[in-house]
Motif scaffolding. Structure first.
Motif, PDB file in Angstrom:
ATOM      1  N   ASP B  12      47.103  48.843  35.486  1.00 41.76           N
ATOM      2  CA  ASP B  12      46.050  49.003  35.976  1.00 41.76           C
ATOM      3  C   ASP B  12      45.967  50.470  36.256  1.00 41.76           C
ATOM      4  O   ASP B  12      44.651  50.929  36.409  1.00 41.76           O
ATOM      5  CB  ASP B  12      45.792  47.958  37.106  1.00 41.76           C
ATOM      6  CG  ASP B  12      46.780  48.453  38.469  1.00 41.76           C
ATOM      7  OD1 ASP B  12      47.916  48.445  38.164  1.00 41.76           O
ATOM      8  OD2 ASP B  12      46.171  49.010  39.415  1.00 41.76           O
ATOM      9  N   GLU B  13      47.011  51.154  36.347  1.00 41.37           N
ATOM     10  CA  GLU B  13      46.923  52.500  36.799  1.00 41.37           C
ATOM     11  C   GLU B  13      46.735  53.402  35.618  1.00 41.37           C
ATOM     12  O   GLU B  13      47.642  53.660  34.650  1.00 41.37           O
ATOM     13  CB  GLU B  13      48.167  53.004  37.552  1.00 41.37           C
ATOM     14  CG  GLU B  13      48.083  54.007  38.569  1.00 41.37           C
ATOM     15  CD  GLU B  13      47.538  55.207  38.247  1.00 41.37           C
ATOM     16  OE1 GLU B  13      46.707  55.794  38.722  1.00 41.37           O
ATOM     17  OE2 GLU B  13      47.930  55.620  37.594  1.00 41.37           O
ATOM     18  N   MET B  58      52.672  44.446  39.912  1.00 37.95           N
ATOM     19  CA  MET B  58      51.629  44.764  41.327  1.00 37.95           C
ATOM     20  C   MET B  58      50.405  45.099  40.528  1.00 37.95           C
ATOM     21  O   MET B  58      50.172  46.255  40.308  1.00 37.95           O
ATOM     22  CB  MET B  58      52.225  45.614  42.144  1.00 37.95           C
ATOM     23  CG  MET B  58      53.323  44.913  42.968  1.00 37.95           C
ATOM     24  SD  MET B  58      52.405  44.217  44.784  1.00 37.95           S
ATOM     25  CE  MET B  58      51.921  45.643  45.459  1.00 37.95           C
ATOM     26  N   PRO B  60      45.857  44.413  41.028  1.00 37.72           N
ATOM     27  CA  PRO B  60      44.831  43.675  41.700  1.00 37.72           C
ATOM     28  C   PRO B  60      44.110  42.667  40.982  1.00 37.72           C
ATOM     29  O   PRO B  60      44.479  42.712  39.674  1.00 37.72           O
ATOM     30  CB  PRO B  60      43.632  44.777  41.896  1.00 37.72           C
ATOM     31  CG  PRO B  60      44.014  45.803  41.016  1.00 37.72           C
ATOM     32  CD  PRO B  60      45.386  45.670  40.672  1.00 37.72           C
TER      33      PRO B  60
END
Lengths: 313, 125
Positions: B12-13, B58, B60
């Motif tokens: 996600d980053e 990890m 969201p």
């Protein structure tokens, strides 16, 4: 991958890093303003969730770009916020707790080292060396995870690192290339032989003129890597004896050797027992000082008359 | 064994995405598709037909383990090796990820210069 491709990758990585550093101040400011909006009570939950998420991203991205201290500090704050989210927000009703969080967030910027600040990058001369002029370190380490971690840490100090998991691979590389430093795990067995024995048979590696460091005290070193991950500082100090040449020229090399061993003795006496010191070159020593973040530590403890300079690497 | 070419990478980053994409494409010569969430990966994975999937733990929304579980439920992807990427690489944590069906675990932060060879080594193991 040949050297040119490697340089191209390094250049693109440097570009990504620079763009990241340029965006970082805005992100740190956004985190602080989120914290400033906390007022206690259940209304904080959404803001804390956002904070936790952004701190997690910061810990990950900071680590990716070699900002180990920033990453560790963000990770610690992330855990704290996570604790509040899991255990109820009552603790945050205390204004002092909120203030402490704000201070922690404000300190994130301070965890960037001088070279990491976008402003200092813009100064040009203070920017890290480019891929071409960076010192090349060859790391021979059979534990891939540990090797990657070490390579990453050295990379953060702008060393170009080539990681080898086998002596033979490094031997082949030594036919064509030469590093500025060879770093080798001593606790690594190949075909039942300890690396130091095998090393003796690798003539290409032996012929390299660069300094050779052995990573000994394997467990101890791992704990130091861990300490670095948790944010405990480790200082690597280079100690240089000034004017040794004039001693050699005036009194002869035997007298110079006495001076070197006297300095070594002095360093052993003055440094802590947990510090590691080794001779790096003709008149240079290197010291690894765990849980020490004062760059002037060596200079202070050793006495200025004998050791004039201690510069962090 | 077929050669490793197509990698689906879920993270996600955006900054980490960019570095990993560079590392896998330029250094490794792989064909990479990046997805920014587990949900997106579920929508795109079958059509991309990856040889291997790299999954951030990890995230969201759907995290790595729940994405893995959902991917496994798709018949086309039931056998595709999945490798987790996480900062948590204590032996017990790695063992736990492997019980969930991960082939291996890559520590974050990773070294961009060696990520591709690490992935290749896991593929060939």
């Amino acid at each position: 991958m040949d050297e040119r491709q490697q340089a191209a990758v390094a250049a693109q990585l440097a570009e990504l890093r620079q763009a990241y550093l340029a965006r970082l101040p805005a992100e740190l400011a956004a985190l602080q303003s989120l914290a400033a909006d906390l007022g206690g009570g259940e209304a904080d939950r959404a803001r804390l969730d956002e904070l936790r998420h952004r701190l997690h991203k910061l810990a990950g991205s900071g680590g990716t770009f070699g900002l180990a201290a920033l990453s560790a500090a963000a990770r610690t704050l992330e855990q704290r916020v996570k604790g509040w989210l899991a255990g109820g927000l009552a603790e945050l009703d205390d204004g002092q707790v909120r203030q402490a969080l704000a201070a922690g967030l404000a300190a994130l910027g301070a965890s960037l080292s001088e070279n990491d600040h976008p402003a200092s990058l813009a100064r040009g001369h203070a920017s890290p060396p480019s891929a071409d002029e960076a010192n090349e370190v060859w790391l021979i380490e059979d534990d891939a995870l540990l090797g990657e971690e070490l390579a990453r840490q050295l990379g953060a100090f702008s060393y170009r690192v080539r990681l080898f998991t086998r002596l033979d691979d490094a031997e082949r590389a030594a036919q064509t290339g030469r590093p500025d430093l060879l770093l080798m795990d001593v606790m690594f067995d190949e075909e039942g032989k300890n690396a130091t024995e095998s090393f003796a048979r690798h003539l290409g590696l032996r012929a390299l003129a660069c300094p050779l460091f052995f990573i000994s005290a394997h467990d101890d070193f791992l704990s130091r890597v861990r300490a670095a991950r948790l944010g405990a500082p480790v200082t690597l100090a280079m100690i240089d004896i000034d004017h040794l040449k004039s001693v050699n020229d005036t009194y002869g090399h035997a007298a110079g050797d006495v001076v070197i061993s006297a300095v070594a003795m002095l360093l052993h006496q003055r440094l802590r027992r947990s510090d590691i010191i080794g001779r790096y070159g003709g008149e240079e020593f290197a010291a690894v000082l765990p849980e020490c973040d004062a760059a002037l530590y060596v200079a202070k403890r050793s006495g200025r008359n004998q050791v004039q300079e201690a510069r962090p690497v | 064994m077929t050669t490793l070419q197509r990698i689906l990478y879920v993270e996600d980053e955006p900054d980490i995405q960019a570095v990993a994409k560079l590392a896998l494409e330029m250094v490794g010569g792989f064909t990479v598709k990046v997805c920014s969430s587990g949900e997106e990966a579920l929508r795109e994975a079958v059509a991309f037909a990856p040889d291997l999937i790299l999954l951030d733990v990890m995230m969201p929304g759907m995290d790595g383990p729940s994405t893995l579980k959902a991917l496994r439920a798709l018949p086309e992807l039931a056998q595709v090796p999945v490798v987790f990427m996480t900062a948590k690489v204590q032996p017990a944590e790695v063992a736990h990820y492997k019980t969930l069906g991960a082939r291996d675990v890559i520590a974050k932060p990773f070294d961009p210069m060696t990520l591709a060879s690490r992935v290749r080594a896991i593929w060939e193991a």
